[in-house]
Scaffold this motif. Structure first.
Motif, mmCIF file in Angstrom:
data_model
loop_
_atom_site.group_PDB
_atom_site.id
_atom_site.type_symbol
_atom_site.label_atom_id
_atom_site.label_comp_id
_atom_site.label_asym_id
_atom_site.label_seq_id
_atom_site.Cartn_x
_atom_site.Cartn_y
_atom_site.Cartn_z
ATOM 1 N N VAL A 185 -21.584 -2.339 -12.173
ATOM 2 C CA VAL A 185 -21.196 -1.701 -10.921
ATOM 3 C C VAL A 185 -22.009 -0.427 -10.694
ATOM 4 N N PHE B 143 -15.346 -7.371 -12.855
ATOM 5 C CA PHE B 143 -15.999 -6.199 -13.441
ATOM 6 C C PHE B 143 -14.961 -5.217 -13.979
ATOM 7 N N THR C 123 -23.021 -3.796 -6.912
ATOM 8 C CA THR C 123 -23.415 -4.074 -8.291
ATOM 9 C C THR C 123 -24.930 -4.259 -8.432
#
Length: 203
Positions: free
Chosen positions: A28, A105, A18
């Protein structure tokens, strides 16, 4: 799936790199995944993708994972790469080291991906705690040292490299978990919940 023996399940060990350590503000830049079936890594069954975060990658992050702005030119955006990972993980148990970080994420982007990340999840931090005790160190490097897994330096902190060694750790942990009487997925998930404080401390 909950009542299936660990040695009979399909797992996907995955990792992400990331732009930083904030699950709310960072993005990401790389995804990697490796399939484990019937207690063995399936050779050739892997996913490895750069991801265009739509922003500049901070030099401090590049220093860790070696992914620069040049690497992500022309790469898919996270919604596209995430959908590909979701397809790769069909009918599988997800496995990650400090899974809440990577999953945050994916779940944050569910709407854009048009998918739901509702897979069962195992965390090798917690599996390590179950097998070796909570007082031991449970970093990925420490776990691999304990299990005699070699992490090539050029692959450490790459999404596929870390996914690969997470898969190798899982393969070695399964018989150790079974030796403790934890043979089914539901057994391991129930035992993992007893050590959730470790993940809170990590995150």
């Amino acid at each position: 799936m909950q009542d299936t023996a660990l040695s009979e399940l399909c797992f996907v060990a995955f990792d992400s790199e990331t732009t930083g350590l904030s699950t709310d503000k960072d993005d990401v830049v790389q995804l990697g995944a490796v399939r484990v079936l019937n207690g063995r890594i399936v050779e050739g069954e892997a996913l490895d993708s750069y991801v265009d975060p739509g922003r500049s990658i901070p030099p401090a992050s590049t220093a860790v994972h070696r992914v620069s702005d040049a690497h992500v030119v022309g790469a898919p955006d996270f919604a596209t790469a995430g959908r590909a990972l979701h397809g790769f993980c069909h009918d599988a148990v997800l496995v990650a080291h400090n899974a809440p970080f990577d999953l945050a994420f994916l779940r944050r982007a569910e709407g854009g991906m048009g998918v739901t990340w509702d897979h069962p999840v195992l965390d090798t931090v917690l599996l390590s705690a179950i097998v070796f005790g909570t007082t031991e160190e449970h970093t990925l490097d420490a776990l691999c040292d304990r299990l005699e897994i070699i992490i090539p330096s050029e692959q450490r902190h790459t999404a596929l490299g870390d996914a690969q060694v997470t898969a190798e750790a899982l393969v070695k942990l399964i018989p150790l978990l079974e030796g403790k009487g934890l043979r089914r997925l539901s057994d391991v998930i129930a035992e993992s919940k007893k050590h959730g404080r470790l993940l809170q401390d990590l995150n």
